[in-house]
Each structure stands twice: as C-alpha cells, then as structure tokens.
Design a protein around this motif. Sequence first.
Motif, short mmCIF file in Angstrom:
data_model
loop_
_atom_site.label_atom_id
_atom_site.label_comp_id
_atom_site.label_asym_id
_atom_site.label_seq_id
_atom_site.Cartn_x
_atom_site.Cartn_y
_atom_site.Cartn_z
N ASN A 1 35.59 39.95 -147.09
CA ASN A 1 34.75 40.67 -148.06
C ASN A 1 34.85 40.04 -149.44
O ASN A 1 33.85 39.89 -150.15
N ALA A 2 36.07 39.64 -149.83
CA ALA A 2 36.26 39.01 -151.14
C ALA A 2 35.57 37.66 -151.21
O ALA A 2 34.98 37.30 -152.23
N VAL A 3 35.65 36.89 -150.13
CA VAL A 3 35.01 35.57 -150.11
C VAL A 3 33.49 35.72 -150.24
O VAL A 3 32.83 34.97 -150.97
N ARG A 4 32.93 36.69 -149.54
CA ARG A 4 31.47 36.89 -149.56
C ARG A 4 30.95 37.21 -150.95
O ARG A 4 29.84 36.84 -151.30
N THR A 5 31.73 37.93 -151.71
CA THR A 5 31.26 38.37 -153.03
C THR A 5 31.59 37.39 -154.14
O THR A 5 31.18 37.58 -155.28
N ALA A 6 32.33 36.32 -153.82
CA ALA A 6 32.74 35.35 -154.84
C ALA A 6 31.68 34.28 -155.01
O ALA A 6 30.88 34.01 -154.12
N ARG A 7 31.71 33.62 -156.15
CA ARG A 7 30.79 32.51 -156.38
C ARG A 7 31.26 31.30 -155.60
O ARG A 7 32.45 31.16 -155.32
N PRO A 8 30.35 30.36 -155.26
CA PRO A 8 30.77 29.16 -154.53
C PRO A 8 31.64 28.26 -155.40
O PRO A 8 31.52 28.26 -156.63
N PRO A 9 32.54 27.50 -154.78
CA PRO A 9 33.44 26.65 -155.56
C PRO A 9 32.71 25.47 -156.19
O PRO A 9 31.71 24.98 -155.68
N GLY B 1 34.93 18.61 -149.55
CA GLY B 1 34.92 19.60 -150.63
C GLY B 1 36.04 20.59 -150.46
O GLY B 1 37.00 20.36 -149.71
N LEU B 2 35.93 21.70 -151.15
CA LEU B 2 36.95 22.73 -151.09
C LEU B 2 36.52 23.88 -150.18
O LEU B 2 35.33 24.07 -149.94
N PRO B 3 37.46 24.63 -149.67
CA PRO B 3 37.10 25.80 -148.87
C PRO B 3 36.46 26.88 -149.73
O PRO B 3 36.55 26.86 -150.96
N ASP B 4 35.79 27.81 -149.08
CA ASP B 4 35.26 28.97 -149.79
C ASP B 4 36.35 30.00 -150.06
O ASP B 4 36.28 30.75 -151.03
N GLY B 5 37.33 30.04 -149.17
CA GLY B 5 38.42 31.00 -149.34
C GLY B 5 39.67 30.52 -148.67
O GLY B 5 39.62 29.77 -147.68
N VAL B 6 40.82 30.93 -149.21
CA VAL B 6 42.12 30.61 -148.63
C VAL B 6 42.91 31.90 -148.51
O VAL B 6 43.13 32.60 -149.51
N LEU B 7 43.30 32.22 -147.29
CA LEU B 7 44.18 33.36 -147.04
C LEU B 7 45.61 32.82 -147.00
O LEU B 7 45.94 31.98 -146.17
N MET C 1 31.19 30.56 -143.45
CA MET C 1 32.13 30.32 -144.55
C MET C 1 33.21 29.35 -144.11
O MET C 1 33.61 29.33 -142.95
N ARG C 2 33.68 28.57 -145.05
CA ARG C 2 34.75 27.59 -144.82
C ARG C 2 36.06 28.25 -145.24
O ARG C 2 36.29 28.47 -146.43
N ILE C 3 36.87 28.58 -144.27
CA ILE C 3 38.06 29.40 -144.50
C ILE C 3 39.32 28.60 -144.19
O ILE C 3 39.42 27.95 -143.14
N GLY C 4 40.31 28.68 -145.08
CA GLY C 4 41.62 28.09 -144.83
C GLY C 4 42.67 29.17 -144.70
O GLY C 4 42.61 30.21 -145.36
N LEU C 5 43.65 28.93 -143.82
CA LEU C 5 44.79 29.82 -143.67
C LEU C 5 46.03 29.00 -144.01
O LEU C 5 46.41 28.09 -143.28
N ALA C 6 46.65 29.32 -145.14
CA ALA C 6 47.83 28.59 -145.60
C ALA C 6 49.07 29.31 -145.12
O ALA C 6 49.39 30.40 -145.59
N ALA C 7 49.74 28.73 -144.16
CA ALA C 7 50.92 29.36 -143.56
C ALA C 7 51.90 28.28 -143.17
O ALA C 7 51.62 27.47 -142.29
#
Length: 312
Positions: A289-297, A54-60, A1-7
């Motif tokens: 867990n939330a990213v895994r169950t979400a649809r792709p961007p 492209g876009l990440p799959d999830g952003v924390l 998964m392509r994950i971003g951490l916005a901090a």
Amino acid sequence: MRIGLAADNGTWHKGRLRAALAALGHEPVLFSLADVAVVTGGGEPLRVPGFADGLPDGVLLRTIAGGTFEATTMRLGVLHALVGAGVSVWNSPGAIERSVDKAATSLLVARAGLPTPDTFVVSKREAAAEIVVREARPGRPIVLKPLFGSQGEGLLLVERPEDLPPEEAVARVYYLQRYIPRADGLWRDYRVFVCEGRAIAAMIREGDGWITNVHRGGRPLPWAMPAAAAELAEAAAGAVGVDYTGVDLVEDGQGGYLVLEVNSMPAWSGLQKVTEVDIAGAIARGFLNAVRTARPPRLVQTLAPPLLAAQA
C-alpha cells in the motif's frame, strides 16, 4: 511494481515475507544491504543487486547485517539514499535509527506523554552510580540495558553502585530503567504487534526468570489484548514513527500499562504460534500500500550522510 526484500538472516521470517508478497502478486528480489554498492561516473550511483536498470519501487527491510560501525553507517546511508530517491522503505532508516537507540525511543515516548518506566541515560560511571544510590536498593533494582541491543541480550539488574560495569563494557553509555515487578510475582510482560498504525496481534511473554524474551526461553501465550494496551502500543509506534513494530509493554500495577521498548525489526515467530492473524501477510499488504501511494524513484540521487544515532 519492482520490489526488493532486504534480509541478511532469519530464514523463517524471510520465507514468510517472500511468500506473502508472492501471494499478493509481487515476487520480490532478495538481496543483502551488504551487497549494495556506490559507483559514480554514469547513471544512478546506487547499485542494488537484482535491479540493473534502476532502483526498486520499494524495499521491505527485514534485517540489517551486523558489522563494524563503518559498515553499519554505510548500510544506513544506502537506506537514506533509497528514501531520498523516492523509494518506499519499510521500516524507514530514520525509524530504525530512532528505535534501535533506546535513549531516543525513551525520549520520544516521554515527549509524547506516554507512560513508561523512569529512565536515566548518562555517559559517566560516576553519574550512573549517583542514580543507583538515589533510585535503587536491595530488592528494588534498576535495569541496565545496552543502548543498542535486542532479544534480551546484555540485560543486568543493578542494586548497588559497585554492580555497575566499567564504562568500556557499556560503550560509555549507561541506559538505566526502573524495574517494574508484578504484584503476583510472575515474570510476565506483553508484546503488541503494530502495523500501519493499528495493533493487529498480541501475546503474553512469560519466563522462568525476569528476562521473558522468546529468544531467551520465554513462553508465548495467547492474550485477549485490552483496548488500553492496543491504544498505548499504537501511540508508541506513532511517537517513534515506525511502519511495523513490536511494542513491549508491562503492567504498571494500577490497572494500566507502561511502554518498555519499540522494535523496528521485530521477530514474530513466537507470536505467530498463538495468534490466527497472518502477520507476514499484514506486513506485505501494508508495505505494498505504501509503495503504491509513493512517487516513482528518481534515476540520480546524491548521497547524504546518514544521521546515524545507532549501530544496528
């Protein structure tokens, strides 16, 4: 998964989340919402640093940098655009808007039928003065809080109408809440950390004054969280719609608890000192867990203006 951490700030929390995600097999791309751009004319118009193709799959989301109203509006707009493109964002921009706006939080908690101190939100000083005359007296104050604020900053005890600051000093919104003293005279309240709808850790916050935030000198103490406190915190998180949160509670003097606040970008360094629960690990697991169950961007997303209720 392509994950971003916005901090944008908070080295300790940022490091804990980054390490927790890496321990679960996902090295996040660290970026700031202030560096995200919108560029039209070809391909995905939302340009997130570190995701050139492209876009990440999830952003924390850990923090949103402070700034002007316009800058905050754009950063929340970026989060809305990510969600609209199918990216999983924890916490969601809608949840942030609801929780950073104390009036919206109080409204949702009350609508859910959850116990909370009597709260009054008005725009005019004259209306606020009438509330103080009716509800407060020496020894029985009302708490004035900034509508957008955190970590105990800007709190004021009001006993008389003349104690109220002018409208300009409160951004023309008076958020007034009944002060609930303890029978034993201690300055003490409680923080419950909720993740994925479950209360996972809690602490007592005790101070030398009535403001008990750890950031303001409050002492974190271990707490064997009663089931009633856990259930109330979970219900408050559900009412506001936050994925992970710190819920502040106070005793009601009758053996129960009242909801004070629901925080969408909670700190937990004080809580981590008095609990064995790995809070960063719990956040990272819930987020993945939330990213895994979400649809792709999707690759193309039309920006919609955010329903901005608050300046973070």
